[in-house]
Design an enzyme around this catalytic site. Structure first.
Site, PDB file in Angstrom:
ATOM      1  N   TYR A 145      52.776  44.616  38.370  1.00 51.71           N
ATOM      2  CA  TYR A 145      54.009  45.454  38.664  1.00 51.71           C
ATOM      3  C   TYR A 145      54.850  45.724  37.595  1.00 51.71           C
ATOM      4  CZ  TYR A 145      55.085  47.045  43.251  1.00 51.71           C
ATOM      5  OH  TYR A 145      55.042  47.742  44.647  1.00 51.71           O
ATOM      6  N   GLU A 152      54.229  53.839  33.329  1.00 50.97           N
ATOM      7  CA  GLU A 152      54.696  55.018  33.929  1.00 50.97           C
ATOM      8  C   GLU A 152      56.160  55.344  33.320  1.00 50.97           C
ATOM      9  OE1 GLU A 152      53.298  53.091  38.384  1.00 50.97           O
ATOM     10  OE2 GLU A 152      55.390  54.083  38.216  1.00 50.97           O
TER      11      GLU A 152
HETATM   12  C1  LIG Z   1      59.222  61.824  45.110  1.00 47.12           C
HETATM   13  C2  LIG Z   1      59.829  60.844  44.215  1.00 47.12           C
HETATM   14  C3  LIG Z   1      59.992  59.571  44.886  1.00 47.12           C
HETATM   15  C4  LIG Z   1      61.068  58.741  44.184  1.00 47.12           C
HETATM   16  C5  LIG Z   1      60.540  57.239  43.852  1.00 47.12           C
HETATM   17  C6  LIG Z   1      61.148  56.623  42.660  1.00 47.12           C
HETATM   18  C7  LIG Z   1      60.343  55.323  42.856  1.00 47.12           C
HETATM   19  C8  LIG Z   1      60.915  54.485  41.380  1.00 47.12           C
HETATM   20  C9  LIG Z   1      60.414  53.032  41.561  1.00 47.12           C
HETATM   21  C10 LIG Z   1      58.868  52.783  42.184  1.00 47.12           C
HETATM   22  C11 LIG Z   1      58.275  51.934  41.204  1.00 47.12           C
HETATM   23  C12 LIG Z   1      56.609  51.828  41.371  1.00 47.12           C
HETATM   24  C13 LIG Z   1      55.986  51.353  40.450  1.00 47.12           C
HETATM   25  C14 LIG Z   1      54.563  51.278  40.805  1.00 47.12           C
HETATM   26  O1  LIG Z   1      53.912  52.362  40.886  1.00 47.12           O
HETATM   27  C15 LIG Z   1      53.889  50.449  39.600  1.00 47.12           C
HETATM   28  C16 LIG Z   1      52.509  49.747  40.173  1.00 47.12           C
HETATM   29  O2  LIG Z   1      51.944  49.993  41.279  1.00 47.12           O
HETATM   30  S1  LIG Z   1      51.892  48.856  39.217  1.00 47.12           S
HETATM   31  C17 LIG Z   1      50.437  48.317  40.038  1.00 47.12           C
HETATM   32  C18 LIG Z   1      51.091  46.788  40.720  1.00 47.12           C
HETATM   33  N1  LIG Z   1      51.474  47.369  42.184  1.00 47.12           N
HETATM   34  C19 LIG Z   1      51.368  46.450  43.099  1.00 47.12           C
HETATM   35  O3  LIG Z   1      50.612  45.583  43.256  1.00 47.12           O
HETATM   36  C20 LIG Z   1      51.537  47.019  44.629  1.00 47.12           C
HETATM   37  C21 LIG Z   1      50.550  47.533  45.209  1.00 47.12           C
HETATM   38  N2  LIG Z   1      51.331  48.313  46.645  1.00 47.12           N
HETATM   39  C22 LIG Z   1      51.342  47.572  47.840  1.00 47.12           C
HETATM   40  O4  LIG Z   1      51.080  46.207  47.836  1.00 47.12           O
HETATM   41  C23 LIG Z   1      51.707  48.202  48.931  1.00 47.12           C
HETATM   42  O5  LIG Z   1      51.745  49.683  48.566  1.00 47.12           O
HETATM   43  C24 LIG Z   1      53.146  48.052  49.314  1.00 47.12           C
HETATM   44  C25 LIG Z   1      53.705  48.625  50.406  1.00 47.12           C
HETATM   45  C26 LIG Z   1      54.021  47.893  47.968  1.00 47.12           C
HETATM   46  C27 LIG Z   1      53.337  46.311  49.690  1.00 47.12           C
HETATM   47  O6  LIG Z   1      52.342  46.295  50.874  1.00 47.12           O
HETATM   48  P1  LIG Z   1      52.660  45.503  52.185  1.00 47.12           P
HETATM   49  O7  LIG Z   1      51.507  44.472  52.335  1.00 47.12           O
HETATM   50  O8  LIG Z   1      53.969  45.016  52.329  1.00 47.12           O
HETATM   51  O9  LIG Z   1      52.581  46.706  53.194  1.00 47.12           O
HETATM   52  P2  LIG Z   1      51.130  47.180  53.366  1.00 47.12           P
HETATM   53  O10 LIG Z   1      51.318  48.525  54.259  1.00 47.12           O
HETATM   54  O11 LIG Z   1      50.296  47.163  52.434  1.00 47.12           O
HETATM   55  O12 LIG Z   1      50.697  46.317  54.560  1.00 47.12           O
HETATM   56  C28 LIG Z   1      51.434  45.910  55.879  1.00 47.12           C
HETATM   57  C29 LIG Z   1      50.305  45.704  56.809  1.00 47.12           C
HETATM   58  O13 LIG Z   1      49.539  46.588  57.277  1.00 47.12           O
HETATM   59  C30 LIG Z   1      48.231  46.159  56.802  1.00 47.12           C
HETATM   60  N3  LIG Z   1      47.559  47.375  56.115  1.00 47.12           N
HETATM   61  C31 LIG Z   1      48.331  48.242  55.509  1.00 47.12           C
HETATM   62  N4  LIG Z   1      47.288  49.103  54.783  1.00 47.12           N
HETATM   63  C32 LIG Z   1      46.084  48.839  55.559  1.00 47.12           C
HETATM   64  C33 LIG Z   1      44.740  49.381  55.756  1.00 47.12           C
HETATM   65  N5  LIG Z   1      44.520  50.572  54.778  1.00 47.12           N
HETATM   66  N6  LIG Z   1      43.844  48.783  56.138  1.00 47.12           N
HETATM   67  C34 LIG Z   1      44.164  47.564  56.929  1.00 47.12           C
HETATM   68  N7  LIG Z   1      45.263  47.010  56.975  1.00 47.12           N
HETATM   69  C35 LIG Z   1      46.312  47.676  56.263  1.00 47.12           C
HETATM   70  C36 LIG Z   1      48.342  45.213  55.892  1.00 47.12           C
HETATM   71  O14 LIG Z   1      47.092  44.223  55.901  1.00 47.12           O
HETATM   72  C37 LIG Z   1      49.551  44.164  56.310  1.00 47.12           C
HETATM   73  O15 LIG Z   1      49.218  43.304  57.406  1.00 47.12           O
HETATM   74  P3  LIG Z   1      49.572  42.043  57.427  1.00 47.12           P
HETATM   75  O16 LIG Z   1      51.007  42.251  57.602  1.00 47.12           O
HETATM   76  O17 LIG Z   1      48.768  41.398  58.705  1.00 47.12           O
HETATM   77  O18 LIG Z   1      48.969  41.388  56.250  1.00 47.12           O
END
Ligand SMILES: CCCCCCCCCCCCC[C@@H](O)CC(=O)SCCNC(=O)CCNC(=O)[C@H](O)C(C)(C)COP(=O)(O)OP(=O)(O)OC[C@H]1O[C@@H](n2cnc3c(N)ncnc32)[C@H](O)[C@@H]1OP(=O)(O)O
Length: 223
Positions: A145, A152
């Site tokens: 992260y 970015e």
């Molecule tokens: C238009 C302008 C907008 C302005 C925004 C400005 C933003 C500024 C700040 C933003 C910073 C972002 C920086 C970022 O981009 C940098 C990076 O990403 S670097 C790489 C490292 N990143 C990560 O490790 C994060 C990866 N992302 C995630 O993990 C998810 O997106 C997150 C929502 C962040 C967290 O996931 P979480 O587990 O909490 O939620 P999920 O939705 O993933 O899961 C919930 C439950 O649903 C199940 N699930 C979800 N999707 C699926 C699928 N495709 N198939 C099956 N099941 C799914 C998941 O298993 C969970 O179930 P359970 O709770 O039983 O585990």
């Protein structure tokens, strides 16, 4: 066709996990392509262009994951929208920064994350989740992260002079809408929004980590 082993129907689980499997596989291919290109060309120049289409497809379709039943719609929405903004309104729009090292940094970090994430979803749905995948899903983000955010922000910073010079996506007064908009300052506001928003995402993952790895009961604020 559903395959029944005892009372368990694997057909539905395979059906639901196949998009994740495909997503993980394609991300593995992208990471492999990055590695091969770097090995063969000894440079990252042109690498972004070679994977830009796959990246735009993947990051745009991640919108489908912002579902009501997600752990936190707001967290997922912020994560997905920020990447879509980065892909379409920064790296895709400003060609001069596409060969920046910071672009390769966040691309590799994003891809490693997606491989872990979609692999987790796939094996979780199949009810055969190897511990190392669960461990990777809820530990690698601690390093990835901050690296991704650095990539970015450095990319946006590198883009600022080009945006200032070109006046792209901006509207100066006077105009028929009587509205002015400066994309240069929009990017600066976007960068500043990382200060309040990134910690929300990071602490959300830490809560998820405690829930999944240590069995803590977590109730998300926006539930
Ligand atoms: C238009 C302008 C907008 C302005 C925004 C400005 C933003 C500024 C700040 C933003 C910073 C972002 C920086 C970022 O981009 C940098 C990076 O990403 S670097 C790489 C490292 N990143 C990560 O490790 C994060 C990866 N992302 C995630 O993990 C998810 O997106 C997150 C929502 C962040 C967290 O996931 P979480 O587990 O909490 O939620 P999920 O939705 O993933 O899961 C919930 C439950 O649903 C199940 N699930 C979800 N999707 C699926 C699928 N495709 N198939 C099956 N099941 C799914 C998941 O298993 C969970 O179930 P359970 O709770 O039983 O585990």
């Amino acid at each position: 066709p559903e395959i029944h082993f005892g009372s368990t129907s694997y057909g539905m689980h395979i059906h639901k996990s196949s998009p994740n499997t495909l997503a993980a596989f394609i991300n593995i291919c992208v990471l492999w392509l990055v590695k091969v290109c770097l090995m063969l060309t000894r440079t990252h120049k042109g690498l972004y262009r070679s994977i830009a289409r796959t990246l735009k497809f993947f990051q745009t379709f991640a919108l489908l994951e912002v579902r009501i039943e997600s752990t936190s719609v707001i967290v997922t929405g912020v994560q997905v929208c920020s990447r879509i903004f980065m892909v379409w309104f920064v790296t895709n729009s400003i060609r001069q920064i596409q060969n920046e090292e910071s672009v390769i940094l966040f691309l590799v970090v994003w891809t490693m994350t997606e491989i872990t994430r979609y692999s987790y979803y796939t094996f979780n749905l199949l009810h055969h989740l190897p511990y190392f995948i669960k461990w990777a899903r809820y530990n690698l983000f601690i390093v990835l992260y901050p690296l991704g955010v650095a990539g970015e922000l450095l990319t946006i910073y590198a883009a600022l002079p080009f945006v200032r010079r070109s006046g792209m996506y901006s509207m100066r007064l006077p105009n028929k809408y009587n509205v002015s908009f400066d994309y240069y300052y929009c990017l600066i506001v976007f960068m500043l929004s990382y200060i309040p928003l990134f910690p929300q995402l990071f602490f959300h993952m830490l809560r998820q980590r405690r829930r999944v790895l240590h069995g803590e009961v977590i109730v998300e604020k926006d539930d």
